[in-house]
Design a protein around this motif. Structure first.
Motif, PDB file in Angstrom:
ATOM      1  N   UNK A   1     -13.761  37.905 -18.348  1.00  0.00           N
ATOM      2  CA  UNK A   1     -12.204  38.231 -17.958  1.00  0.00           C
ATOM      3  C   UNK A   1     -11.861  37.417 -16.897  1.00  0.00           C
ATOM      4  N   UNK A   2     -10.624  36.995 -16.921  1.00  0.00           N
ATOM      5  CA  UNK A   2      -9.837  35.698 -16.035  1.00  0.00           C
ATOM      6  C   UNK A   2      -8.824  36.716 -14.934  1.00  0.00           C
ATOM      7  N   UNK A   3      -9.140  36.545 -13.600  1.00  0.00           N
ATOM      8  CA  UNK A   3      -8.396  37.079 -12.945  1.00  0.00           C
ATOM      9  C   UNK A   3      -7.284  36.181 -12.052  1.00  0.00           C
ATOM     10  N   UNK A   4      -6.151  36.700 -11.543  1.00  0.00           N
ATOM     11  CA  UNK A   4      -5.440  35.692 -10.887  1.00  0.00           C
ATOM     12  C   UNK A   4      -4.881  36.469  -9.748  1.00  0.00           C
ATOM     13  N   UNK A   5      -4.616  36.014  -8.663  1.00  0.00           N
ATOM     14  CA  UNK A   5      -3.886  36.668  -7.520  1.00  0.00           C
ATOM     15  C   UNK A   5      -2.436  36.474  -7.713  1.00  0.00           C
ATOM     16  N   UNK A   6      -1.510  37.433  -7.596  1.00  0.00           N
ATOM     17  CA  UNK A   6      -0.239  37.215  -7.392  1.00  0.00           C
ATOM     18  C   UNK A   6       0.426  37.722  -5.861  1.00  0.00           C
ATOM     19  N   UNK A   7       0.146  36.692  -5.071  1.00  0.00           N
ATOM     20  CA  UNK A   7       0.255  36.808  -3.538  1.00  0.00           C
ATOM     21  C   UNK A   7       1.566  37.944  -3.256  1.00  0.00           C
ATOM     22  N   UNK A   8       2.761  37.544  -3.629  1.00  0.00           N
ATOM     23  CA  UNK A   8       3.774  38.215  -3.147  1.00  0.00           C
ATOM     24  C   UNK A   8       5.140  37.656  -3.561  1.00  0.00           C
ATOM     25  N   UNK A   9       6.190  38.231  -3.405  1.00  0.00           N
ATOM     26  CA  UNK A   9       7.516  37.630  -3.773  1.00  0.00           C
ATOM     27  C   UNK A   9       8.610  38.136  -2.978  1.00  0.00           C
ATOM     28  N   UNK A  10       9.012  37.577  -1.993  1.00  0.00           N
ATOM     29  CA  UNK A  10       9.944  38.369  -0.978  1.00  0.00           C
ATOM     30  C   UNK A  10      11.291  38.331  -1.682  1.00  0.00           C
ATOM     31  N   UNK A  11      11.537  37.872  -2.630  1.00  0.00           N
ATOM     32  CA  UNK A  11      12.764  37.932  -3.476  1.00  0.00           C
ATOM     33  C   UNK A  11      12.840  38.918  -4.543  1.00  0.00           C
ATOM     34  N   UNK A  12      11.577  39.641  -4.802  1.00  0.00           N
ATOM     35  CA  UNK A  12      11.661  40.668  -5.956  1.00  0.00           C
ATOM     36  C   UNK A  12      12.625  41.776  -5.574  1.00  0.00           C
ATOM     37  N   UNK A  13      13.328  42.176  -6.698  1.00  0.00           N
ATOM     38  CA  UNK A  13      14.449  42.929  -6.545  1.00  0.00           C
ATOM     39  C   UNK A  13      15.532  42.803  -5.558  1.00  0.00           C
ATOM     40  N   UNK A  14      15.807  41.634  -5.063  1.00  0.00           N
ATOM     41  CA  UNK A  14      16.724  41.442  -3.940  1.00  0.00           C
ATOM     42  C   UNK A  14      17.932  40.906  -4.548  1.00  0.00           C
ATOM     43  N   UNK A  15      19.266  41.086  -4.002  1.00  0.00           N
ATOM     44  CA  UNK A  15      20.296  40.679  -4.777  1.00  0.00           C
ATOM     45  C   UNK A  15      20.261  39.280  -5.286  1.00  0.00           C
ATOM     46  N   UNK A  16      20.721  39.280  -6.584  1.00  0.00           N
ATOM     47  CA  UNK A  16      20.604  37.728  -7.268  1.00  0.00           C
ATOM     48  C   UNK A  16      19.322  37.541  -7.820  1.00  0.00           C
TER      49      UNK A  16
END
Length: 676
Positions: free
Chosen positions: A496-511
């Motif tokens: 199996x292949x694993x990847x980290x998705x560290x964060x996204x400060x813009x997720x769900x923000x306006x625009x």
């Protein structure tokens, strides 16, 4: 001088500007059609988490559990976590479990080659000194047994190879950096030389003595520094392409230096691949308009460190000005930035060899690269993440088969580069970025003459142009935008292949993209880890099945499968912003963090996970202000090397005023296996 008025974050070397303005389907939307959404509120801040689907991954042991929650697909005995979890910490020291010891090793400035110039704690070492010393900001690291080329697996002697991502200018110079705006518009050339030398890669021959102490093998011909000014070859499909022509290399076959090297990847034939991540910030372009090769990556009108303003006006510094200053590309460095953004192959066992930029793997913000297990007579397969918000995950499949007796870097020069699309039913597709692929060619033809995001698309000249503009090609292919895909790892037991998705400060923000089940936090401040199984457990396949391994977060954060919480975080394993990722030789998964140092997480850390049971425990906490990044062990898994980047204060030496990035050696007091 005023720098980057449009983006005050630009001076942060870790900052990745959002430059993907395509309309591709974001990852957070892909589950809505097939998942019964069931939001649960967990944690003191009420983070909204959605249940994850009950999809069985083909060949995935952890989705075929018996009544005790233990995989029926194989024994988990070798991946059990036999240590007591350590608590979170705010101390300015490394914390490891009881029964373990740690010691700092190879801090920035340690002399490793040449005349071995002594590190000066007052910051007065010269640029020439730094070219012979350990660089700054230790990151991805790998241990090569000294007898590896002969088929051995020594755990007492080898070559430790590591990246140096960026620099702390204030610590690097005796009185901090000289600002060009306060110095007649120029910077002292030796300051610039020293900063360039503090980047790159170190190769260090190390050996353990009979008392168990590791040290440098001084005078070894293997000891080597590769810097931001080392001569390098361009290899693969982009070699010789007109958009790489410079006055230094009129035939577009060479360049100098590798920069902002984050993670890495050891190849099956015993070489080291260094990733070029946030390279865009090192270049300045003052032209009224910029080519798509720069705008899609965020190259600005001025550079992060002003290297192009060195007072000597030497060619090795002027090249960081990628403005149009000559009559033709052979007269200036307008294309210099196009020689960055690749994976760079280094042969640590051949110190006289030139590093090779492997262009067939694509050009973007490479976090690192991971190889699937090489199989005799079959293609080589490797994966890489583009570490920026709303970017993509890629896979390369070589054209030529792997044969252990003859394998080499040439295998990475011909093949197909794919980008991942994560479908809403839990399946996924690898989309070829190849003009010979009918589906991709038709999408390119349909897009030509229109806008792709905020870029006017006028087509691709050839396959070299596709690879030079990998991000744009992925936009056109219809890949799934992700939340900062960083390190990856392949489970040596399940594949199996694993990847980290560290964060996204813009997720769900306006625009920006909205939230839902697969990216449920708004903003996504804590991140998660995704995994997939290739169809038929064949890493060359063009389809896969995926799920979420774990959501990061505070106490009570749950990862739910089939209506049951398979992970519920507690004091022993809360974490945020997963970044580094590595499977040890026994199959334990090690997770490193680069997140907030606020309550309840505090200092960044490293955790161990059993991939079959999803048990997770905190194993290591770093000193104040650091990122815990880069981990590897000796083949017997009895010595572990962990890198500490940008610590605060005076770690690791309280007697010195300057912080020094360093490697931490972790051992078990009884001489046993780490983590067992």
């Amino acid at each position: 001088m005023a720098k980057h008025d449009l983006d005050p974050n630009y001076l942060d070397p870790n900052y990745e500007p959002v430059v993907n303005h395509s309309s591709n389907t974001p990852f957070h939307q892909v589950l809505s059609a097939r998942m019964q959404r069931r939001t649960v509120m967990k944690g003191s801040v009420g983070a909204a988490l959605a249940s994850v689907m009950g999809l069985g991954l083909a060949g995935c042991g952890s989705d075929d559990d018996d009544d005790n929650g233990t995989s029926t697909g194989g024994s988990s005995a070798n991946t059990e976590l036999g240590f007591k979890a350590v608590a979170v910490s705010t101390d300015n020291e490394v914390v490891v479990p009881g029964g373990y010891s740690s010691v700092a090793f190879l801090p920035w400035g340690t002399p490793i080659t040449g005349s071995y110039p002594e590190y000066k704690a007052d910051g007065t070492n010269t640029g020439a000194d730094q070219e012979q010393q350990m660089g700054m900001h230790h990151d991805g690291v790998h241990f090569f047994p000294i007898d590896q080329k002969a088929g051995g697996n020594s755990s007492t002697e080898g070559l430790l190879v590591m990246n140096h991502e960026y620099i702390n200018q204030s610590a690097l110079h005796a009185n901090g950096p000289t600002n060009a705006g306060d110095n007649g518009g120029v910077r002292p050339a030796d300051e610039v030389r020293k900063e360039i030398a503090a980047h790159g890669v170190s190769v260090v021959h190390i050996k353990r003595d009979t008392n168990g102490t590791w040290d440098i093998v001084f005078g070894s011909p293997f000891n080597r520094r590769i810097t931001g000014n080392t001569e390098m070859d361009i290899r693969g499909p982009v070699r010789g392409y007109s958009k790489l022509v410079t006055t230094y290399s009129p035939d577009a076959t060479e360049t100098r230096g590798t920069l902002n090297n984050c993670a890495m990847g050891p190849t099956p034939w015993g070489t080291y691949l260094a990733a070029e991540e946030n390279w865009h910030g090192y270049f300045a372009n003052s032209d009224a308009t910029q080519p798509r090769e720069q705008t899609r990556h965020g190259v600005g009108s001025s550079s992060r460190y002003d290297w192009e303003l060195a007072d000597s006006a030497a060619d090795q510094y002027v090249r960081f000005n990628v403005s149009t200053t000559g009559a033709a590309a052979t007269d200036d460095y307008r294309n210099e930035a196009n020689t960055y953004g690749f994976m760079v192959e280094i042969d640590p066992f051949t110190p006289e060899s030139k590093p090779q930029k492997r262009t067939a793997l694509g050009r973007f913000g490479h976090e690192g690269v991971i190889f699937a297990p090489a199989k005799e007579g079959e293609p080589v397969v490797c994966y890489s993440g583009d570490d920026s918000r709303f970017e993509y995950i890629y896979k390369f499949v070589s054209s030529q088969p792997y044969y252990a007796a003859t394998a080499g870097g040439y295998l990475l020069d011909e093949g197909t580069l794919y980008v991942a699309r994560f479908n809403e039913d839990g399946s996924g597709d690898w989309l070829a970025l190849d003009l010979d692929d009918a589906d991709f060619a038709s999408k390119v033809a349909a897009a030509e003459g229109g806008m792709v995001g905020d870029i006017q698309f006028d087509g691709f000249e050839n396959q070299a142009d596709v690879l030079l503009n990998t991000r744009l090609a992925a936009d056109i292919a219809g890949a799934t935008t992700m939340d900062r895909p960083e390190w990856g790892a392949v489970d040596p037991n399940s594949g199996e292949v694993y990847f980290t998705l560290t964060n996204n400060s813009n997720r769900g923000q306006p625009g920006f993209d909205d939230v839902n089940a697969a990216n449920p936090n708004s903003p996504n401040a804590t991140g998660h880890i995704i995994r997939w199984t290739e169809e038929g457990n064949d890493h060359t396949a063009t389809s896969f099945d995926w799920d979420i391994f774990v959501f990061a977060g505070e106490q009570g954060t749950e990862t739910v499968v089939d209506g049951e919480a398979v992970v519920s975080l507690n004091d022993d394993n809360i974490f945020n912003s997963p970044d580094g990722l590595w499977f040890d030789y026994n199959g334990r998964l090690w997770i490193q963090t680069d997140g907030s140092d606020a309550d309840p997480y505090f200092n960044n850390m490293m955790l161990a996970a059993n991939p079959e049971t999803r048990e997770i425990k905190r194993f290591f906490v770093g000193p104040q202000g650091c990122e815990v990044t880069g981990v590897v062990s000796t083949p017997d898994v009895k010595t572990m090397f962990v890198n500490i980047q940008h610590p605060d204060g005076n770690w690791p030496n309280a007697a010195e005023s300057r912080p020094r990035d360093a490697t931490v050696i972790v051992t078990k007091d009884d001489g046993g296996v780490i983590g067992a």
